[in-house]
Structures are given as C-alpha cells and as structure tokens.
Design an enzyme around this catalytic site. Sequence first.
Site, short mmCIF file in Angstrom:
data_model
loop_
_atom_site.label_atom_id
_atom_site.label_comp_id
_atom_site.label_asym_id
_atom_site.label_seq_id
_atom_site.Cartn_x
_atom_site.Cartn_y
_atom_site.Cartn_z
N GLY A 182 0.82 -1.21 0.00
CA GLY A 182 0.00 0.00 0.00
C GLY A 182 0.86 1.26 0.00
O GLY A 182 0.55 2.24 -0.68
N CYS B 238 2.14 1.80 13.01
CA CYS B 238 3.35 2.46 12.54
C CYS B 238 3.83 3.53 13.51
O CYS B 238 4.97 3.93 13.46
CB CYS B 238 3.10 3.10 11.17
SG CYS B 238 2.36 1.96 10.03
C1 LIG Z 1 -1.68 -0.41 6.23
C2 LIG Z 1 -1.97 0.88 5.54
C3 LIG Z 1 -1.12 1.39 4.55
C4 LIG Z 1 0.19 0.72 4.19
O1 LIG Z 1 0.04 -0.48 3.52
P1 LIG Z 1 1.33 -1.46 3.47
O2 LIG Z 1 0.93 -2.53 2.52
O3 LIG Z 1 1.53 -1.94 4.87
O4 LIG Z 1 2.45 -0.64 2.98
C5 LIG Z 1 -1.46 2.56 3.94
N1 LIG Z 1 -2.58 3.21 4.26
C6 LIG Z 1 -3.43 2.76 5.20
C7 LIG Z 1 -4.67 3.54 5.50
C8 LIG Z 1 -3.15 1.59 5.87
O5 LIG Z 1 -3.99 1.15 6.82
#
Ligand SMILES: *Cc1c(COP(=O)(O)O)cnc(C)c1O
Length: 387
Positions: free
Chosen positions: A76, A329
């Site tokens: 993401g 995070c």
């Molecule tokens: C978890 C998350 C991300 C990051 O996704 P990853 O695959 O862990 O990099 C970004 N935005 C939101 C809203 C998330 O909950």
Amino acid sequence: MNIGKDKITYLDNNATTQIAPEVVEAMLPFLTEFYGNPSSSYRFGNQITLAIEKAREQVAALIVADPREIIFTSCGTESDNAAIHSALITQPGKKHIITTKVEHSAVKKQTEYLESQGYEITRLDVDSDGMISPDTLEAAIRPDTAIVSIMWANNETGVLFPVEQFAEVCKKKNVLFHTDAVQAVGKIPINMAANKIDMLSLSGHKLHCPKGVGVLFVRKRVNFKPYSIGGGQERGKRGGTENVASIVALGKACELALHLMDKENTEVRKLRDDLENGLKAAIPGVKINGESSPRLPNTISIAIDGVEADAILVNLDREGICASSGSACTTGSLEPSHVLKAMGLSDEAAKGSIRLSLSVYNQRKDIDQALEALPRIISKLRTPVPA
Ligand SMILES: *Cc1c(COP(=O)(O)O)cnc(C)c1O
C-alpha cells in the site's frame, strides 16, 4: 516466537489480517511448482502470465474497474508513493499538494519529505467527528495544485471520508484525485465505474492476503509515469519481476472479499456494535472517537478517561488479547496519535485511546472475552495504588 494464533484473541485487523486458507492454497503452487518468470519466452514462463492476468481480473471485479487499470505493486505504501510521484512528474509546473492531517504515514511522511524538497502542502483539518466537507476541499484547490490525496477510511478511527464527492470537486477543478483505500477495500462496496477517482491504493495484507503486495488503480487516460523504473512489467507502469505467488493470492483474496462483504457489513458490524455498546455500558468515562461520522463496520476507537492506552495494551497482551493504540506504525513512540489530535482530543485523551478492529474471522467469544477483560483492567488501572 511461540505465540501462535490459537493462543490469542486477535482484535487488531486494521494492522494486518489472518491469511485466508483459500488464499494460501491458491498461492502455494506458485512457490513450489510454477516458479517461472512471466517475462520468459517458453511456456513454463508464459503460463505464469495467465495466472497474473486472472488475478488482475479478480482485483478489478472487486472494485468494478477495467483490469487494465490495475497495477500490481509491493504494498500500500508503494501505491500511495507512486500515485503522488506520478502526479508531480507528469505536471512539473505544479508544486502544490492537498492532503489531510489524518493520513496514514505512507502519505504523511511522503508529503513531509516533498515539503522539504520545495513542494507546498496544504493539510486539511478535520472537525471533532474526524470529517472534512467537500466545500473545504474546494476552497483549498489552487491553479498550481498537482494532486489531492485523501484516504477513504481512516485506519485509526474507521471514519469514512466522502471521497466520491471529493473526486467530483477535483474533476470540476481539473485536478487529479488519489485515495488511499487500503482500509476500505473489502469492507465497503467500491465501484470505480461509478465515481471519478483517478487513482486508488489498496494493500493485500489488510484483506486476508500476505504482506508485501498491493495495487494502484490508475484510471484510463490518466497520464501515469512509473515510480519503480526497470523492466517493462505491468505494461511499463511498474518495473520489477512480479511477486507472482502474492499476486495470485491477492486475486483470490479479492474474489473472497466480494463474497464476504455482506458478512462484513452484517455479522462483523453486529459484533463491533455489541462490543462498542458493551464497553460504553461497562466503563464509565469513555467516548467513541468519530462516533457520529460514517465509519467502517469493523473498527472501534475508544478514549478512556484517566488511563494510559499503553498500560491497557500491556495488560491485554498478558491475557493474549491483541489490540492497538493509534496506528501500528506510530506505536512505540510516545507521541499522541496525530489523527486523534487533529480531531481536537487533548494529549491525555489521545494517549488514553485504544483501537479494536475485527474481521470475518472473529467470533462472539472474542467479543465476550474483550468485554470481560477491558472493564476489569481499566478499573484496576484506575484504582490508586495505596501509599
Ligand atoms: C496499512 C496501511 C497502509 C500501508 O500499507 P502497506 O501494505 O503496509 O504498505 C497505507 N494506508 C493505510 C490507510 C493503511 O492502513
């Protein structure tokens, strides 16, 4: 490393999710038998391309998109970074970005970095319900705005922004609109054929698929330049040999999500509501963050008077209950959540907030366990230690 899933009660599905057994089954042959490189010219490689294209169709079906609008990425975060990066390099004269004060660190940290590189960032404020109105967005758009990036569902509170209306505003003003929909996909219906969103990010591991795979949807006719430059994979939109097994897994997870969406909005929502109402009844001095806004069906963010969230989490952990304060995070830092601060919570209220997030794998017994443990733990933490 010996606290397996049978020893815990998992109430942290916005951090990551259990991989669906059907997903593991679908991906395994691509880790064992079918390891070819899809770019190879022989059939052992070629056949992999077919599996990737099937996954692309499965993802497209979940969000009602054209498969050609689906780009597989590594996560993401990469999808978010790639969307904003593309908007900036395809419009070099435009140096202004609009986002919000409540984004995930993927967008938050990238825009902070871009600010240090000379870009101008407008971070829209939210009201006490965590909401932003389309008028507020419209007023912030300037002739030099390159992109508006606003999340669909907040990972901490579950608050849903009216992103389809935001996209209408941006279309009217001829500005690109990107949404981080990582928490929304699979939980609420998304129909890209019926909205004007230009780019959308999603991530596998929030959707019962393994970590390390994501998607960026880029609408046809949006000028897109890759973030990862290399081989011509993904029609030149994302260089790097495909993470085949995880892409197959994501396709399967999206197919499952299409069928589980109903359950998410009935059974999971009912469990969430029962947990939320039970906590409000059993614990004096609590408040649900974002309560009067539209929210995801699986998320509770609860502010608890006079108790530190970290202390609650340690006590929950002793009983095998996984929950979180703020987002994963930012856990570990003692800073109060930027999301809750933006909603006007005091430092104390923000530090006293915990997040519980469910999935289709949660059962009534998990809710009962949390409803037994939390009031007891909080009452113990509130009792002054005798001098
Ligand atoms: C978890 C998350 C991300 C990051 O996704 P990853 O695959 O862990 O990099 C970004 N935005 C939101 C809203 C998330 O909950």
